[in-house]
Design an enzyme around this catalytic site. Structure first.
Site: not given
Ligand code: API
Length: 278
Positions: A62, A71-72, A159, A208, A217-220
């Site tokens: 990060n 990180c998605g 999350h 994030e 945010c992909g994982t979000g």
């Molecule tokens: N900030 C996230 C990592 C990047 C996630 C985000 N950029 C994505 O696209 O999933 C964490 O600390 O778990």
């Protein structure tokens, strides 16, 4: 030695992507300096591609300098680069959260199989046992909370997802920065604010962990779809509308895996500035 990078983004969530050895280990201060949008390159995450004996390996940091497991959007960007480099339409790679696979889904569009969501309280992780479909957490006056009972999901990173139509900058920044380091989340947490617009559409903003309010945010997005479907608010597939664009998220019933499809962009190239190894 000078390290070249490719500057990329996935729906505006931006990255510097480097190709390095498996044991490359920048200091937190170095990553923070490179991430600085005023004096450095400026990015939300740093992504390192390397070749291990087991094949390609991808790591993520990060902008606060901390290394994280998933990180998605970054996985989508890394997969696209690897497929471009090898002239293939599919790629598998390791990450600290586990193996992922990806395939082309059109011009500069990639589908990443993000694996199965982790749903047990101790896999998020939470500091105590709770029902992760709606955890005991609220923000605002005890008798009239502004948001409460969020869902909790891990996609290899933690999350928490509030279901609300409150998505203004001040609220997202204020509440997100408050919850990010809440003691209920021993490893910190990414904080989603999801407004369900229909059975197959969610408007999402994410504060994030370690990067703040990003354009996407992909994982979000994966976590928000899983949290919504678990509560019966949506079907198992939806379009996630983020500030920077749309992701298609499908939580496959047969495999329990979450598939994330979206675009990638290449912004340019450069060389990581040499910083003092503070
Ligand atoms: N900030 C996230 C990592 C990047 C996630 C985000 N950029 C994505 O696209 O999933 C964490 O600390 O778990």
């Amino acid at each position: 030695m000078a390290t070249p990078y490719v500057k990329m983004n996935g729906l505006g969530n931006d990255f510097a992507v480097v190709r390095v050895g498996r044991d490359w280990s920048p200091s937190e201060a170095q990553v923070r300096a490179w991430a600085d949008r005023a004096s450095g390159i400026g990015f939300d995450q740093l992504i390192a591609l390397s070749e291990g004996d087991g094949g390609p390996w991808v790591r993520f940091w990060n902008s606060d300098g901390g290394e994280v497991s998933a990180c998605g959007n970054g996985s989508r960007a890394a997969a696209w680069l690897m497929m471009e480099a090898t002239g293939t339409d599919r790629v598998g790679f390791g990450t600290p959260a586990g193996p992922l696979s990806a395939e082309r889904a059109g011009d500069r569009r990639v589908t990443v199989d993000m694996g199965a969501p982790r749903l047990n309280w101790d896999r998020i992780p939470l500091a105590e046992e709770m029902d992760t479909r709606g955890i005991e957490l609220q923000v605002g006056p005890i008798d009239d909370p502004v948001v409460h009972t969020p869902g909790a999901v891990s996609m290899g990173n933690p999350h928490v997802v509030f279901f609300t139509d409150r998505q203004d900058d001040a609220f997202v920044r204020g509440t997100g920065s408050l919850i990010e380091h809440h003691p209920l989340f021993p490893e910190g947490v990414n904080v989603g604010f999801a407004n369900v617009l229909g059975r197959d559409r969610i408007r999402l903003r994410v504060w994030e962990r370690g990067a703040g309010l990003t354009k996407a945010c992909g994982t979000g997005a994966c976590a928000a779809l899983v949290a919504a479907a678990r509560r019966g608010l949506t079907d198992r597939a939806a379009t996630l509308q983020l500030d920077g664009g749309e992701l298609r998220i499908v939580w496959d019933e047969a495999t329990d895996h979450v598939l994330m499809t979206g675009g990638v962009e290449v912004e340019g190239t450069g060389v990581l500035p040499e910083t003092s190894p503070a």
